[in-house]
Write an enzyme that holds these catalytic residues in place. Structure first.
Site, PDB file in Angstrom:
ATOM      1  N   ARG A 541      -5.647 -25.521 -33.939  1.00 47.71           N
ATOM      2  CA  ARG A 541      -4.521 -24.868 -33.264  1.00 47.71           C
ATOM      3  C   ARG A 541      -4.050 -23.656 -34.050  1.00 47.71           C
ATOM      4  O   ARG A 541      -4.059 -23.663 -35.282  1.00 47.71           O
ATOM      5  CB  ARG A 541      -3.339 -25.840 -33.128  1.00 47.71           C
ATOM      6  CG  ARG A 541      -3.503 -26.883 -32.062  1.00 47.71           C
ATOM      7  CD  ARG A 541      -2.187 -27.611 -31.816  1.00 47.71           C
ATOM      8  NE  ARG A 541      -1.568 -28.069 -33.045  1.00 47.71           N
ATOM      9  CZ  ARG A 541      -0.255 -28.286 -33.178  1.00 47.71           C
ATOM     10  NH1 ARG A 541       0.563 -28.067 -32.176  1.00 47.71           N
ATOM     11  NH2 ARG A 541       0.231 -28.725 -34.327  1.00 47.71           N
ATOM     12  N   SER A 605      -5.915 -30.490 -43.316  1.00 46.78           N
ATOM     13  CA  SER A 605      -5.693 -31.936 -43.476  1.00 46.78           C
ATOM     14  C   SER A 605      -6.864 -32.644 -44.138  1.00 46.78           C
ATOM     15  O   SER A 605      -7.395 -33.650 -43.633  1.00 46.78           O
ATOM     16  CB  SER A 605      -5.390 -32.555 -42.115  1.00 46.78           C
ATOM     17  OG  SER A 605      -4.315 -31.882 -41.512  1.00 46.78           O
ATOM     18  N   ASP A 659      -1.275 -32.116 -43.584  1.00 43.85           N
ATOM     19  CA  ASP A 659      -0.491 -32.492 -42.393  1.00 43.85           C
ATOM     20  C   ASP A 659       0.586 -33.520 -42.725  1.00 43.85           C
ATOM     21  O   ASP A 659       1.647 -33.544 -42.097  1.00 43.85           O
ATOM     22  CB  ASP A 659      -1.402 -33.021 -41.277  1.00 43.85           C
ATOM     23  CG  ASP A 659      -2.285 -34.186 -41.714  1.00 43.85           C
ATOM     24  OD1 ASP A 659      -2.395 -34.446 -42.925  1.00 43.85           O
ATOM     25  OD2 ASP A 659      -2.892 -34.826 -40.834  1.00 43.85           O
TER      26      ASP A 659
END
Length: 919
Positions: A541, A605, A659
């Site tokens: 994203r 992450s 994350d």
């Protein structure tokens, strides 16, 4: 209006040709039932079924809907040698049933019939059960079985309240039985006591079965679609497989159970009074149980002959038959029997039979009398078939509704003398059912071996299920972690946290405790426009985040999602970062901000070793990524290089963020008490704010810093090997990183489905699932995604929907299979939640000791699909934390987009702190 009367059959045509006087037809008018009336009866019966199933309404229900505790139908794997005794008809029967698991659904039945004399059926309970035991002893002597210990199924064809399969309290006698001292007692215990008097036989009564359930089981052995049993003989009754979630009389909502409707009492509350004729009322008043079993008295063969006699008697008294001469036969109760009615209705010889029967009864009929009597018999038996069809149609409709089907194929197992011996009853019943429920394709299967064979099969199924349960429990036992084991896990995690923080042990520690250089939480003054990148799964994203401070404090986000193909995930590092930059360029173009040099937070992450907030060296890939030339490299430098190669835009990369840290920051923006971030999704990880003085691998003792634990690698040194199962080892060996991330492989969404698949394969090999057949789809790694666990374990999901999910996966399951699959999913996800809770308890206890308080008040920010979407994971996690960290009062706060919003907030905090430092 269409009448459900057979005006088109040849016998009725011949009757009509001869002419039925209006006066005769007047007597029979009330016995004719139209489609509308039958549909109304069907609706009334459905309402009574619902009433009988409800805990609060059952006491006043006439249709008692008795749970039978028969939970499974035969699956063909049953085998063994069984005894059965059958009490309920005009004869007592003893059976030996051999069941063979030869793949041919074969069994062998040997039977012996014994009379049931009046002194037994109307004597006392001790005499009745002694007689049963004597007959069984004689049977075993005849078959040379006294040296064997055999399981026995007891068919007891009277309404009983059961609390388990091998127990039943008699509610009331029916048919011609009136034995004293048995009502309200457990009939199985009575049989046990009688059998104990015979020291030479050793029999174990394992199942009490109604004859209706026995019929369903017998037919279910031959046709696995059979889920309804129907008796139409001396008595009448029906049973069917009901969803447990609808049976409030029994604890539990998983699976199905056979419900014995005891529909003979339908109408005892007056619900059928508008359909009962003067002849029905007269018959009832003359019966042994006036006011009871009113539906049975309109249907069963025990009463239909008597009903015909009462009609003929009144017609004769009014001069419509036999020249008005009333014979002794017409005045004698029970003189006309069902066998007479059946004989008089035969097609070719019906009228001659009628004349012969009536003559034997000293009635001396004319030909017109024979035609009229035959017509009476036809209408009476036709009404019986129609009423039976209406109640059966209600059951079939309920099955369709339970399964949420518009059309259904099913089988009704059927037994009883009326259905078997009456020349036209079966055809009339079939036609009426098909007219009332046209969407249901019904096969009527005649029971072979009757309820005795059914009782043996119930016993065989009970033994098979018990054996399967033992093996299933053995397979799943290692997943059931008791509290002492979880405490060990908590304490081991606590020790590993300490190893990761200390300079001399950090290199060997499995829990790496990576410093993030995030040293502050949001204070509400953050503002501006920020870009955020989020890489951590199969999607990537790019976000534009606008943060406002002050009274109108808010965060606005705009984002676009891009897929990362497998060939990119597992290609070269340069290809991966070029793909990321291509996605960023598309987003900047889309938002019209390609010329702006915005501060950027990069949510990455994967485990990174950081020396500053804007630098992160990849320790190792997880979650299916295998891009080459990345491990050991600074991912921020790789991103900058890719931006330079493209040479279209420039960005100010301020922070590289995990994350988990983003989740903590997002929740910390709303709640200053949030100092822990937890991810329970595709991966599993936790971070928390640690005192700088405890972080030996970073210079300085003042303040706090967020530590990214990377706890997924907990256990890589073997410290949790004692709780890893053979299935965990198979999943690990088949993964992209064998021997690594062992804790994550037991707790994260990426692996739970694969653990379930490995268990299902093993259970299928043991013959406990899918009839022992491992389908091609079950052999495919990754076919059982974790989202299916969440769907299957949903409390709102009926077993039929579980079966549909399994069918989508190419797994053809039975109801029993679905129950087992749901149980497997439950133990795997519960273990994951409890292990995650044990790890979190270790972090909480460390925080409590850091603060030196008796009780810790703290908020944990949480994100991840497993926590958010699984129906039970979050509850089990919270309960486990409460058990293992009782001195910590924990608030769990769901994160709103920690990896996007959190990355922007970290960037904003970093910019704020940087500006303060410059000043």
């Amino acid at each position: 209006m269409e009448w459900l009367v057979p005006r088109r059959t040849s016998s009725i045509h011949s009757v009509l040709k001869r002419g039925i006087p209006r006066e005769v037809d007047r007597y029979l008018y009330q016995l004719r039932l139209s489609d509308d009336v039958l549909l109304d009866v069907m609706t009334r019966f459905q309402a009574e079924m619902v009433k009988g199933l409800g805990r609060d309404t059952n006491p006043t229900a006439t249709v008692k809907m008795l749970p039978s505790f028969v939970r499974s139908l035969p699956d063909g794997s049953e085998k063994g040698d069984f005894l059965a005794v059958d009490l309920g008809g005009s004869q007592f029967r003893a059976h030996r049933v051999k069941v063979f698991a030869d793949g041919k659904q074969s069994s062998q039945l040997e039977s012996k019939f014994y009379p049931t004399p009046k002194e037994v059926t109307e004597g006392n309970g001790t005499e009745l059960f002694d007689y049963i035991a004597d007959c069984l002893s004689d049977f075993m002597e005849t078959k040379n079985l006294k040296h064997k210990k055999l399981p026995l199924g007891f068919t007891f064809s009277f309404p009983c309240k059961q609390t388990k399969l091998e127990e039943g309290v008699l509610l009331a006698w029916t048919k011609h039985f009136r034995v004293r001292g048995v009502q309200d007692t457990d009939v199985v215990s009575s049989l046990h006591r009688a059998l104990q008097k015979h020291k030479d036989i050793d029999v174990d009564v394992l199942a009490l079965v109604n004859d209706t359930a026995g019929t369903m089981m017998t037919c279910g052995y031959d046709d696995q679609r059979c889920e309804v049993g129907l008796i139409i003989g001396t008595g009448t009754n029906a049973c069917y497989m009901e969803e447990m979630r609808h049976i409030s009389l029994v604890e539990g909502d998983e699976g199905r159970m056979c419900i014995n409707t005891e529909w003979g009492a339908f109408g005892d509350d007056g619900a059928l009074d508008d359909l009962r004729t003067e002849f029905d009322r007269e018959l009832d008043l003359g019966s042994l149980n006036p006011g009871k079993q009113l539906f049975e008295k309109m249907i069963s063969s025990l009463y239909l002959g008597e009903l015909v006699r009462l009609i003929l008697l009144k017609m004769t008294k009014e001069g419509l038959l036999f020249n008005g001469k009333v014979s002794t036969a017409l005045l004698t109760k029970g003189k006309i029997e069902m066998e007479h009615v059946s004989a008089m209705e035969k097609d070719k010889e019906g009228l001659s039979n009628t004349k012969e029967i009536l003559t034997d009864l000293n009635l001396f009929p004319s030909e017109e009398d024979c035609v009229a009597v035959q017509h009476v018999c036809t209408i009476v038996s036709f009404r019986s078939a129609n009423l039976c069809a209406a109640a059966l149609a209600a059951i079939l409709t309920r099955l369709m509704e339970n399964k949420k089907l518009l059309r259904m194929r099913t089988t009704v197992g059927i037994d009883g003398g009326l259905y078997k011996t009456h020349p036209k009853y079966a055809k009339r019943l079939h036609r009426a059912v098909r007219r009332l429920v046209p969407a249901c394709e019904v096969r009527f299967l005649l029971s072979a071996g009757g309820s005795g064979r059914g009782a043996a099969l119930v016993t065989a199924v009970a033994l098979r299920v018990a054996a399967q349960r033992r093996r299933l429990r053995a397979a799943l036992q290692p997943f059931l972690l008791p509290l002492p084991v979880l405490r060990q896990v908590r304490d081991s995690m606590r020790a590993e946290l300490e190893y990761g923080l200390k300079r001399e042990t950090q290199a060997e520690a499995t829990v790496k405790m990576l410093p993030t250089y995030v040293c502050g939480m949001p204070d509400g003054t953050e503002k501006g426009k920020f870009l955020a990148l989020d890489l951590g799964g199969t999607n990537f994203r790019v976000l534009l985040v606008k943060i406002k401070s002050g009274r109108r404090r808010s965060v606005q986000m705009y984002n676009k999602i891009f897929a990362i193909p497998l060939e990119i995930m597992q290609g070269t590092g340069e290809e991966l970062f070029d793909h990321i930059v291509q996605c960023i360029a598309d987003f900047l173009e889309y938002m019209g901000i390609k010329g702006s040099r915005l501060p950027l937070g990069f949510t990455f992450s994967f485990p990174c070793r950081q020396a500053s907030i804007d630098q992160g060296t990849l320790v190792g890939w997880t979650k299916g990524f295998k891009a080459t030339d990345c491990e050991g490299e600074d991912v921020v430098d790789m991103l900058r290089e890719a931006i330079r190669r493209r040479n279209e835009f420039d960005l100010d990369i301020v922070a590289v963020v995990n994350d988990t840290v983003g989740t903590m920051m997002t929740c910390g923006y709303e709640d200053p008490n949030c100092e822990i971030g937890l991810i329970a999704g595709t991966g599993s990880n936790v971070c928390y704010m640690e005192d700088m003085k405890n972080i030996e691998i970073v210079e300085g003792n003042e303040g706090k810093m967020c530590i990214n634990t990377e706890w997924g690698a907990f256990g890589d040194n073997g410290c949790i090997d004692h709780i890893r199962t053979k299935y965990d080892r198979e999943v690990d060996e088949g993964s992209l990183n064998p021997g690594k991330q062992r804790y994550e492989k037991m707790t994260s969404g990426m692996y739970l489905g694969e653990i379930v698949r490995q268990i299902l394969i093993d259970l299928t090999k043991q013959g406990l699932l899918f009839r022992g057949h491992i389908s091609e789809s079950l052999r495919k790694r990754g076919i059982f995604e974790t989202k299916f666990l969440s769907q299957i374990e949903s409390d709102r999901l009926a077993l039929l929907q579980v079966r549909r999910i399994l069918q989508q996966l190419g797994l053809d399951s039975t109801c029993d299979d679905s129950i087992i699959v749901k149980e497997v999913c439950g133990v795997v996800s519960t273990r994951a939640a409890r292990l995650c809770g044990a790890g979190l308890a270790a972090v909480l206890e460390k925080k409590r000791e850091n603060q030196g308080v008796e009780r810790l008040q703290i908020t944990v920010g949480v994100d991840g699909t497993l926590y958010k979407l699984h129906p039970h994971f979050s509850r089990v996690l919270r309960e486990t934390v409460k058990e293992l960290a009782p001195q910590c009062d924990v608030t769990f706060m769901l994160s709103e987009d920690g990896s996007g919003k959190g990355a922007a907030l970290i960037t904003a905090v970093a910019k704020r702190l940087h500006n303060i430092g410059q000043k």
